[in-house]
Design a protein around this motif. Structure first.
Motif, PDB file in Angstrom:
ATOM      1  N   ARG A 364       8.862  10.346  18.713  1.00 50.74           N
ATOM      2  CA  ARG A 364       9.433  11.564  19.302  1.00 50.74           C
ATOM      3  C   ARG A 364      10.304  12.264  18.259  1.00 50.74           C
ATOM      4  N   PRO A 365       9.928  13.465  17.848  1.00 53.05           N
ATOM      5  CA  PRO A 365      10.716  14.106  16.784  1.00 53.05           C
ATOM      6  C   PRO A 365      12.090  14.535  17.286  1.00 53.05           C
ATOM      7  N   VAL A 366      13.095  14.427  16.423  1.00 55.35           N
ATOM      8  CA  VAL A 366      14.451  14.828  16.830  1.00 55.35           C
ATOM      9  C   VAL A 366      14.703  16.306  16.522  1.00 55.35           C
ATOM     10  N   GLY A 367      13.824  16.923  15.777  1.00 56.98           N
ATOM     11  CA  GLY A 367      13.943  18.351  15.476  1.00 56.98           C
ATOM     12  C   GLY A 367      12.561  18.844  15.155  1.00 56.98           C
ATOM     13  N   PRO A 368      12.463  20.059  14.570  1.00 57.92           N
ATOM     14  CA  PRO A 368      11.130  20.519  14.186  1.00 57.92           C
ATOM     15  C   PRO A 368      10.514  19.572  13.156  1.00 57.92           C
ATOM     16  N   ILE A 369       9.188  19.441  13.201  1.00 57.57           N
ATOM     17  CA  ILE A 369       8.515  18.618  12.191  1.00 57.57           C
ATOM     18  C   ILE A 369       8.233  19.496  10.983  1.00 57.57           C
ATOM     19  N   VAL A 370       7.994  18.871   9.837  1.00 58.10           N
ATOM     20  CA  VAL A 370       7.848  19.660   8.616  1.00 58.10           C
ATOM     21  C   VAL A 370       6.609  19.240   7.820  1.00 58.10           C
TER      22      VAL A 370
END
Ligand code: H79
Length: 436
Positions: A364-370
């Motif tokens: 589960r990402p904690v912010g936008p993925i990059v």
């Protein structure tokens, strides 16, 4: 003249040599391997008399955990009474697998078909009393699945195989006995090839002797004459078509163009009721994503019981896998390996036309993925199997530098899959990475 020719070819045969077929080009191999490269997921099936007591396939007597005679007592308990190959094939298809590989004979030498090359088969020696291979092949083909047959080259039961157990050898050097064994080996393979016409032959147990002693090259050539488009795994002393890592998930991409990880669901290949150490569907799906990200296949093993039923835990895992593979089919089948983890920290695949990059989110990402180093312009980003379009932006791009910026993608919590979420990036052209 004819007679001379005949004599000549007979001499070749006696020398144990066969004239090699014209060397296959890279393109021809690619064509022969195509279905395999696109299939991604296969199901391995270890079915044999070892399911009766629920003990290690063959190795239990080889390693002296049970006597040979006690091991062979299992013959009388192998009924296959509830064997339903159509149900197997439906379940395999439901899992998303495109092929399956069944043990026709493990190291214990017990054949699951009516071999004319020896007495030791489930047909002659067990209450099953029938060939189990042909109905399996038919059922798979009815479901549109490719047919793989596993065959152990070594045979610890055969009186002419030099090795019996880890402590007992039958003989060290006896060319007459070894040639007899090789003839038996060749005959069983001829039966498998010509009766069942498998799409894939999965060899095992080549390690006791080098390729020359097994006549591996000539055997490969012979098999390809029987079955011109068959695919062989690598355990024919290297005379195969693809690499065969076992149990160990590769850390770095294996060097070879084609490979397949074979792996158990718990810690056993065959049915062992005591072994409840199952991997979770989530773990299996993440391992699967890892494999296809590096251009490989996963051959996931099940072990049916002696009556032919598949243990409930294994059915549940196959169903969970099926739910996920159905939803994410476009990111799986027919794709190729994706980008290295320097560009995206997770598994990735690439569509055939190289214009769609798939990102697999296994947490589960904690912010936008990059995504880094992507020179392409992105036309659209969406969640696979969900339809939601995602917003994104490129940051840090400088007009005076060739380096692309960083692509940030917002992934809201409500689009996440309960296993592994897949994001599709539609590019403006074939994938183009920086630096070249
Ligand atoms: O069928 C399943 C296993 O029974 C079989 N392959 C899978 C698909 C298998 N089990 N173990 N192995 C293969 C690995 C063999 C290990 C070996 Fe050795 C180590 C072979 C050679 C070195 C120890 C020493 C066992 C034989 C000699």
């Amino acid at each position: 003249m004819k007679r001379i020719l005949l004599l000549f070819s007979a001499a070749w045969l006696f020398a144990g040599r066969v004239s090699a077929p014209a060397q296959e080009t890279g393109q021809e191999k690619e064509k022969r391997m195509q279905w395999f490269a696109e299939a991604k997921l296969g199901i391995f099936i270890h079915w044999g008399i070892y399911a009766v007591k629920g003990i290690d396939e063959s190795w239990s007597f080889y390693n002296g955990y049970i006597s040979y005679d006690d091991y062979m007592e299992q013959l009388s308990g192998f009924t296959a009474a509830r064997y339903d190959p159509d149900a197997w094939a439906r379940l395999i298809r439901e899992s998303g697998a495109r092929y399956a590989v069944l043990t026709t004979k493990h190291h214990d030498g017990v054949a699951l078909w009516d071999t004319g090359a020896g007495e030791l088969s489930v047909v002659k020696k067990t209450p099953a009393r029938r060939d189990l291979i042909d109905p399996f092949c038919r059922a798979l083909r009815n479901q549109g699945l490719k047919v793989g047959l596993y065959f152990s080259s070594l045979d610890w039961s055969h009186p002419d195989y030099p090795i019996f157990t880890s402590k007992e050898k039958r003989y060290a050097d006896d060319p007459v006995r070894w040639d007899r064994f090789l003839a038996f080996h060749r005959r069983q393979l001829e039966e498998l090839a010509t009766r069942f016409k498998p799409d894939l032959l999965w060899f095992d147990g080549d390690w006791d002797f080098p390729a020359e002693k097994w006549n591996a090259k000539a055997l490969r050539d012979q098999i390809l004459r029987w079955l011109p488009s068959v695919i062989l795994n690598s355990r024919l002393n290297g005379y195969g078509d693809y690499d065969t890592p076992e149990q160990g998930v590769p850390i770095l991409p294996p060097g070879s163009r084609y490979w397949e990880l074979c792996m158990t669901m718990n810690d056993s290949w065959g049915y062992q009721g005591n072994d409840r150490n199952y991997k979770s569907p989530n773990q299996i799906i993440r391992i699967f994503a890892d494999c296809i990200s590096m251009g490989g296949n996963l051959l996931l093993d099940i072990g049916p019981k002696a009556d032919g039923t598949i243990p409930e835990e294994q059915v549940q895992i196959l169903r969970a896998l099926g739910q996920w593979t159905r939803k994410h089919a476009e990111a799986i089948y027919g794709t190729q390996s994706g980008v290295s983890p320097y560009y995206f920290r997770g598994p990735t695949t690439l569509s055939k036309d190289r214009r769609t990059l798939y990102l697999f989110l296994d947490s589960r990402p904690v912010g936008p993925i990059v995504v880094k180093g992507l020179k392409n312009k992105v036309n659209r980003i969406r969640v696979v199997g969900d339809g939601t379009k995602l917003s994104y932006k490129v940051i840090g791009k400088q007009y005076w530098s060739e380096a692309p910026g960083l692509l940030y993608i917002d992934v809201p919590g409500d689009v996440l899959d309960r296993q592994v979420t897949v994001i599709a990036l539609l590019l403006d052209g074939p994938l183009d990475l920086f630096p070249k």
